[in-house]
Design a protein around this motif. Sequence first.
Motif, PDB file in Angstrom:
ATOM      1  N   MET A   8      18.303  47.863  38.406  1.00  5.83           N
ATOM      2  CA  MET A   8      17.429  47.213  39.379  1.00  5.83           C
ATOM      3  C   MET A   8      17.295  48.064  40.643  1.00  5.83           C
ATOM      4  O   MET A   8      16.204  48.212  41.212  1.00  5.83           O
ATOM      5  CB  MET A   8      17.965  45.827  39.734  1.00  5.83           C
ATOM      6  CG  MET A   8      17.796  44.802  38.625  1.00  5.83           C
ATOM      7  SD  MET A   8      16.059  44.488  38.246  1.00  5.83           S
ATOM      8  CE  MET A   8      15.511  43.800  39.807  1.00  5.83           C
ATOM      9  N   GLN A   9      18.403  48.650  41.077  1.00  2.00           N
ATOM     10  CA  GLN A   9      18.349  49.493  42.274  1.00  2.00           C
ATOM     11  C   GLN A   9      17.498  50.733  42.034  1.00  2.00           C
ATOM     12  O   GLN A   9      16.760  51.185  42.913  1.00  2.00           O
ATOM     13  CB  GLN A   9      19.763  49.894  42.694  1.00  2.00           C
ATOM     14  CG  GLN A   9      20.567  48.765  43.299  1.00  2.00           C
ATOM     15  CD  GLN A   9      21.951  49.199  43.712  1.00  2.00           C
ATOM     16  OE1 GLN A   9      22.364  50.337  43.446  1.00  2.00           O
ATOM     17  NE2 GLN A   9      22.695  48.295  44.352  1.00  2.00           N
ATOM     18  N   LEU A  16       9.740  52.023  45.952  1.00  2.00           N
ATOM     19  CA  LEU A  16       9.586  52.279  47.380  1.00  2.00           C
ATOM     20  C   LEU A  16       9.107  53.709  47.644  1.00  2.00           C
ATOM     21  O   LEU A  16       8.328  53.946  48.566  1.00  2.00           O
ATOM     22  CB  LEU A  16      10.907  52.022  48.103  1.00  2.00           C
ATOM     23  CG  LEU A  16      11.345  50.554  48.212  1.00  2.00           C
ATOM     24  CD1 LEU A  16      12.735  50.461  48.802  1.00  2.00           C
ATOM     25  CD2 LEU A  16      10.343  49.773  49.064  1.00  2.00           C
ATOM     26  N   LEU A  17       9.566  54.660  46.831  1.00  7.38           N
ATOM     27  CA  LEU A  17       9.107  56.039  46.997  1.00  7.38           C
ATOM     28  C   LEU A  17       7.610  56.164  46.762  1.00  7.38           C
ATOM     29  O   LEU A  17       6.927  56.985  47.388  1.00  7.38           O
ATOM     30  CB  LEU A  17       9.865  56.956  46.020  1.00  7.38           C
ATOM     31  CG  LEU A  17      11.320  57.276  46.357  1.00  7.38           C
ATOM     32  CD1 LEU A  17      11.911  58.181  45.291  1.00  7.38           C
ATOM     33  CD2 LEU A  17      11.429  57.933  47.732  1.00  7.38           C
ATOM     34  N   VAL A  18       7.077  55.346  45.855  1.00  2.25           N
ATOM     35  CA  VAL A  18       5.626  55.366  45.595  1.00  2.25           C
ATOM     36  C   VAL A  18       4.861  54.570  46.655  1.00  2.25           C
ATOM     37  O   VAL A  18       3.781  54.961  47.102  1.00  2.25           O
ATOM     38  CB  VAL A  18       5.342  54.803  44.186  1.00  2.25           C
ATOM     39  CG1 VAL A  18       3.838  54.687  43.951  1.00  2.25           C
ATOM     40  CG2 VAL A  18       5.976  55.692  43.125  1.00  2.25           C
ATOM     41  N   MET A 399       4.623  46.989  60.147  1.00  2.78           N
ATOM     42  CA  MET A 399       5.787  46.162  59.822  1.00  2.78           C
ATOM     43  C   MET A 399       6.182  46.339  58.356  1.00  2.78           C
ATOM     44  O   MET A 399       7.376  46.425  58.019  1.00  2.78           O
ATOM     45  CB  MET A 399       5.480  44.692  60.117  1.00  2.78           C
ATOM     46  CG  MET A 399       5.366  44.369  61.609  1.00  2.78           C
ATOM     47  SD  MET A 399       4.748  42.698  61.903  1.00  2.78           S
ATOM     48  CE  MET A 399       6.020  41.725  61.134  1.00  2.78           C
ATOM     49  N   GLY A 400       5.184  46.405  57.472  1.00  9.71           N
ATOM     50  CA  GLY A 400       5.482  46.623  56.057  1.00  9.71           C
ATOM     51  C   GLY A 400       6.109  47.979  55.819  1.00  9.71           C
ATOM     52  O   GLY A 400       7.033  48.111  54.991  1.00  9.71           O
ATOM     53  N   GLY A 405      11.019  51.089  54.670  1.00  9.45           N
ATOM     54  CA  GLY A 405      11.991  52.115  55.041  1.00  9.45           C
ATOM     55  C   GLY A 405      13.401  51.575  55.102  1.00  9.45           C
ATOM     56  O   GLY A 405      14.359  52.212  54.634  1.00  9.45           O
ATOM     57  N   LEU A 406      13.554  50.356  55.659  1.00 13.94           N
ATOM     58  CA  LEU A 406      14.887  49.747  55.725  1.00 13.94           C
ATOM     59  C   LEU A 406      15.415  49.409  54.336  1.00 13.94           C
ATOM     60  O   LEU A 406      16.606  49.591  54.037  1.00 13.94           O
ATOM     61  CB  LEU A 406      14.830  48.487  56.598  1.00 13.94           C
ATOM     62  CG  LEU A 406      14.558  48.714  58.091  1.00 13.94           C
ATOM     63  CD1 LEU A 406      14.405  47.371  58.812  1.00 13.94           C
ATOM     64  CD2 LEU A 406      15.688  49.527  58.720  1.00 13.94           C
ATOM     65  N   ALA A 407      14.521  48.918  53.465  1.00 13.16           N
ATOM     66  CA  ALA A 407      14.937  48.594  52.099  1.00 13.16           C
ATOM     67  C   ALA A 407      15.368  49.852  51.353  1.00 13.16           C
ATOM     68  O   ALA A 407      16.339  49.852  50.597  1.00 13.16           O
ATOM     69  CB  ALA A 407      13.798  47.897  51.353  1.00 13.16           C
TER      70      ALA A 407
END
Length: 432
Positions: A8-9, A16-18, A399-400, A405-407
């Motif tokens: 899952m990670q 997120l990279l995409v 904000m998104g 980035g935080l995720a």
Amino acid sequence: MDKTSGWMQAVVFNSLLVLMPVIAAQSLSMAFSGEGFSDTPTIEAIDQTRRNMDESFASISPRSGGDKYKFWHDIVERELTDMDVSAARGFLLAAPEMLDRESVRELQADSDGVKMDRADDRLAAAALRKLPLDIGLKFEEAEAAAGRKTFASASTALDETDEAEATNPDTDAETADTSDLGEEAETEVTLAASARSADRRFILLGTFADLANNSERWVKGDRVDPITLKVTAIGLIGAESADGVGDGNVRAASILKSARRARRMTPEFTTYMRNRLNDAIPDSVLRPALEDAFDELATTSVRVDRVRDAYMNAIDPAGLQQLEADLVQIDRIGMLTSTPAAITLIEHLKDEADLRRARLLAEAGGDRSVALVKQNGEDALRIADTGIKWTRDLMFQVMGLTASGLALLYVMIATFRRNVRLPKKRIEPTGI
């Protein structure tokens, strides 16, 4: 369980990279495109654009002092030979950026001795004084021909300049020849008394009788430009109103009509304006209304009234409001420079964003913008720094991007902690 968590990670990490580059690209596009720019430029945008303009003028000038003056001299003379007063004056105003430091100090000292209200007028007069006398005379002749106020005499007699003579417009400009504006240029539309004489001679949209004749040709299938037809109608309808919006529509319509007839509109901007005009006066509504107006025989005055009513009844209020937002921009460009200069500025436009950039250039530099466009072409529009307008959509995008980035950072830390295990510190037994 540990394998499922790791899987899952990995999915979240790759997603997120995409996703992050896509969100970042959308945010940048929204922030720096003309779509996020308000109808009226901010002070910050004007100041930044002016700094960009100064840098552009400095970059086109040679590095050595002697070459700087020769380049500046030649470029001013070139524009005067072309009878482009606005561009020539723009290069005069750009003298502090294009000349060497010693010449700039002399220029600033000379400008303090010119008796004129506006700083740009004082600077242009002082810059003209640094040029040979024949250039000053040529500038004065070009200004008189263009109907603009003359300050060339101030360049040769700074101490004897009379302020009133230096700021009064040329009252003979209204009698200038208008044969190059087309068959409808026989009758001048009346503007408010505050309009400049140099602009009033270009407000030549014809009459509703001319509009009726050309509309009949269009309905019959003759080669009549619908853009010119509808622009003329918008201008004539605006001329009948007594408000400032009507006068602005007249001036903007005249600029567009002149640019269209001179073939100085890009295909992209032509398509854009055609769509705007069709939204304001839809063909599907206008053509049947005109056919009804010409269906029966009538006197000339009745026929003209029918055509006027056909156009007014065909106007879509929402479409007209969108069109008038663009007409305001075009009118403002003309007011900040001149009508011929406005045509030069809109010559390279392709869309609404470019129109607002041209307006920002005119706000930031006046005639400097014309000189820059003459020198750099459409690339000059790119230096208009519209700044960032923080809309709600843009804030959500940022904000998104921040949340993504935080995720991503959390997934990286969690993966590191799961896969990299530090060796436990061994505790040695102590003897008793």
